[in-house]
Design an enzyme around this catalytic site. Structure first.
Site, short mmCIF file in Angstrom:
data_model
loop_
_atom_site.label_atom_id
_atom_site.label_comp_id
_atom_site.label_asym_id
_atom_site.label_seq_id
_atom_site.Cartn_x
_atom_site.Cartn_y
_atom_site.Cartn_z
CG ASN A 47 -2.06 -1.08 0.94
OD1 ASN A 47 -2.17 -1.64 -0.15
ND2 ASN A 47 -2.83 -1.39 1.97
NE ARG A 99 -11.15 2.56 -2.76
CZ ARG A 99 -12.16 3.42 -2.94
NH1 ARG A 99 -13.09 3.15 -3.81
NH2 ARG A 99 -12.20 4.56 -2.26
CB CYS A 131 -14.09 -4.49 -3.78
SG CYS A 131 -13.73 -3.78 -2.20
NE ARG A 159 -12.39 -0.03 -0.65
CZ ARG A 159 -11.26 -0.73 -0.83
NH1 ARG A 159 -11.31 -1.94 -1.29
NH2 ARG A 159 -10.10 -0.17 -0.57
CG ASP A 217 -5.84 -3.28 5.37
OD1 ASP A 217 -5.07 -2.54 4.75
OD2 ASP A 217 -7.07 -3.30 5.17
C1 EPZ Z 1 -6.67 1.87 1.55
O1 EPZ Z 1 -7.84 1.74 0.78
C2 EPZ Z 1 -5.98 0.51 1.49
N1 EPZ Z 1 -5.67 0.19 0.10
C3 EPZ Z 1 -6.89 -0.57 2.08
O2 EPZ Z 1 -6.15 -1.79 2.08
C4 EPZ Z 1 -7.21 -0.19 3.52
O3 EPZ Z 1 -8.09 -1.14 4.06
C5 EPZ Z 1 -7.86 1.20 3.54
O4 EPZ Z 1 -6.98 2.16 2.92
C6 EPZ Z 1 -8.16 1.68 4.95
O5 EPZ Z 1 -6.99 1.70 5.71
C7 EPZ Z 1 -4.58 0.73 -0.46
O6 EPZ Z 1 -3.86 1.51 0.14
C8 EPZ Z 1 -4.28 0.32 -1.88
P1 EPZ Z 1 -10.07 4.69 2.29
P2 EPZ Z 1 -8.69 3.07 0.38
O7 EPZ Z 1 -10.23 5.65 1.18
O8 EPZ Z 1 -7.78 4.22 0.13
C9 EPZ Z 1 -14.71 5.63 2.59
C10 EPZ Z 1 -5.73 -4.04 1.67
O9 EPZ Z 1 -6.20 -5.03 2.24
N2 EPZ Z 1 -14.45 6.63 1.54
O10 EPZ Z 1 -9.25 5.08 3.48
O11 EPZ Z 1 -9.66 2.69 -0.66
C11 EPZ Z 1 -14.58 4.20 2.07
O12 EPZ Z 1 -15.81 3.77 1.54
C12 EPZ Z 1 -6.63 -2.89 1.28
O13 EPZ Z 1 -4.50 -3.87 1.39
C13 EPZ Z 1 -15.49 7.50 1.18
O14 EPZ Z 1 -16.60 7.44 1.72
O15 EPZ Z 1 -9.48 3.31 1.75
C14 EPZ Z 1 -14.20 3.41 3.30
O16 EPZ Z 1 -15.38 3.07 4.02
C15 EPZ Z 1 -8.10 -3.22 1.53
N3 EPZ Z 1 -15.26 8.43 0.21
C16 EPZ Z 1 -13.39 4.42 4.14
O17 EPZ Z 1 -13.66 5.72 3.58
C17 EPZ Z 1 -14.05 8.54 -0.42
O18 EPZ Z 1 -13.90 9.43 -1.30
C18 EPZ Z 1 -11.90 4.19 4.09
O19 EPZ Z 1 -11.53 4.22 2.74
C19 EPZ Z 1 -13.02 7.65 -0.05
C20 EPZ Z 1 -13.23 6.71 0.94
#
Ligand code: EPZ
Length: 422
Positions: free
Chosen positions: A23, A93, A117, A122, A309
């Site tokens: 990540n 994503r 997903c 997301r 995670d």
């Molecule tokens: C990153 O995903 C990681 N992926 C995820 O790891 C990790 O679980 C996640 O951060 C949380 O720590 C990578 O770094 C490639 P978020 P990301 O935007 O960026 C909501 C793994 O197992 N949200 O922090 O997609 C979203 O729906 C993966 O390695 C909005 O509502 O996570 C979620 O509920 C899985 N609007 C929450 O925020 C937005 O515009 C956290 O999402 C963006 C996000």
């Protein structure tokens, strides 16, 4: 399709070295698109399907990528398009964070909306909010986001993130690097991977301050150059082995684990009775004498809280704890699909809203189970190592997305585990 066959009950012992952080590598590969001069050398890159996917995505728009062992050399000086192949972006994503770099460098980008997903819808509304605040016009057409910077280019802005989104923080930070003026991101995600991204951007000539805190300040500069950067170790892979070592180990040393990145996990495993010692090169974990964890309550949240995670892996370890544990998942809406699979192995778990209530049982029993996402897959491997008898884990491609040779690493610790290619 590959499967993983496990003979449970073996104790784990020895040293395992974690690879570079998935990540961190993924946003750093996207950030390499910002360099209009020079070549980047990104070191400690793990062999993962997601990394290959991101290499394909940036190569499809003209980046030249060469792998030399665990180093990727990336030349993004001659990009040919601002529209990466839609199917590639939809399939992963994390590809969506190429939007910010393309918008910043070329004033436009056309990027497919990432699918949801199986751990939740997301959305990317916060990414869009940031781009609009910097003057970009954002329109949605045929499942793609069309981004257009104003004539003079993006301008600095003060942006408050309603959710400390990792991806939104990354996308906005990268877009701001070439904007006119200063951008401030408030309620920014503080994950170590974002700090690593900021360090790479600064090595390229960007001016990013405050990464790792709630407030990040970025002063735009005219141009960025390729840079050399060594990626931080993968704290989630390290945590996966520490959890396995706590519930199955006779002294497991996780080399390259960075204890500052794992304070919440170390605290929870200590609360559950394990003993963890960290030195400058890694973390050693000793199990509790009775060879089963004490029940604990865990709640996932944004960094530095307990990471979502590592939720599934901890649930697996707590299935045989003494007492009743509670695991509350606050980050994603639907990240308990591993529980049905653990129940097939004899786990006593029921879900109340966002909390899984885990009654400790004497032992799990081996079964045929299926991984639903990469961390659920790791959890099922841990459960198989704990269980009496044989476990077959299917859906191994999920595991290959985020773990570099998980089977080989567990074999090196003495586990009876092997990969069957059918
Ligand atoms: C990153 O995903 C990681 N992926 C995820 O790891 C990790 O679980 C996640 O951060 C949380 O720590 C990578 O770094 C490639 P978020 P990301 O935007 O960026 C909501 C793994 O197992 N949200 O922090 O997609 C979203 O729906 C993966 O390695 C909005 O509502 O996570 C979620 O509920 C899985 N609007 C929450 O925020 C937005 O515009 C956290 O999402 C963006 C996000």
């Amino acid at each position: 399709m590959a499967e993983i066959l496990i003979e449970g009950g073996r104790r784990l012992q020895g040293t395992v070295r974690v690879s570079g952080a998935k990540n961190a590598v993924l946003p750093i590969l996207a950030a390499s698109l910002l360099a209009s001069r020079g070549v980047s050398a990104i070191e400690e890159v793990p062999s993962l399907l997601d990394v290959e996917h991101m290499i394909q995505t940036i190569s499809a728009i003209g980046a030249r990528v060469q792998r030399e062992g665990t180093t990727l050399r990336v030349d993004a000086t001659q990009l040919s398009s601002v529209e990466p192949p839609h199917d590639l972006v939809r399939r992963m994503r994390a590809s969506f964070v190429v939007a910010g770099p393309l918008l910043a460098r070329f004033g436009e980008a056309v990027v497919a909306l990432p699918g949801g997903c199986n751990i939740g819808p997301r959305p990317v509304d916060l990414h869009m909010k940031g781009f609009e605040a910097m003057g970009a016009r954002v329109t949605l057409e045929n499942g793609c986001v069309h981004l257009q910077a104003p004539p003079g280019g993006l301008h600095g802005a003060r942006i408050y993130l309603d959710i400390a989104s990792v991806g939104a923080t990354q996308n906005i930070m990268m877009a701001a690097c070439l904007a006119n003026g200063q951008t401030i991101i408030e309620n920014a995600a503080k994950e170590p991977e974002n700090v690593d991204l900021a360090n790479y951007l600064n090595a390229m000539g960007a001016r990013v301050r405050g990464a790792g805190t709630d407030t990040i300040r970025i002063d735009g500069v005219p141009e960025l150059n390729g840079a050399v950067h060594s990626v931080i170790p993968d704290r989630i892979e390290a945590g996966t082995f520490l959890i396995a070592g706590a519930v199955l180990g006779e002294g497991v040393y996780v080399e390259n684990a960075v204890s500052e990145h794992l304070t919440s996990l170390v605290a929870k495993l200590t609360e559950a009775g394990a003993t963890l010692e960290d030195d400058v090169r890694g973390i050693r974990v000793w199990p509790i004498e009775q060879r089963r964890l004490r029940a604990i309550d865990v709640k996932t949240h944004y960094y530095p809280a307990y990471p979502t995670d590592l939720q599934a892996q901890m649930v697996a370890a707590l299935t045989t704890a003494t007492g009743t544990s509670m695991m509350t998942e606050t980050v994603f809406e639907n990240r308990f699909m591993h529980i049905a699979e653990l129940q097939r192995m004899g786990a006593e778990i029921h879900i109340e809203g966002r909390t899984a209530v885990i009654e400790g049982v004497e032992a799990l029993s081996g079964a045929q189970v299926t991984a639903t996402d990469l961390r659920a897959g790791a959890a099922l491997v841990i459960a198989g190592l704990m269980a009496d008898g044989q476990t077959m884990v299917q859906g191994v491609h999920h595991i290959d997305r985020g773990y570099d040779d998980l089977v080989g690493k567990f074999q090196s610790l003495g586990a009876a585990i092997r990969r069957l290619e059918s």
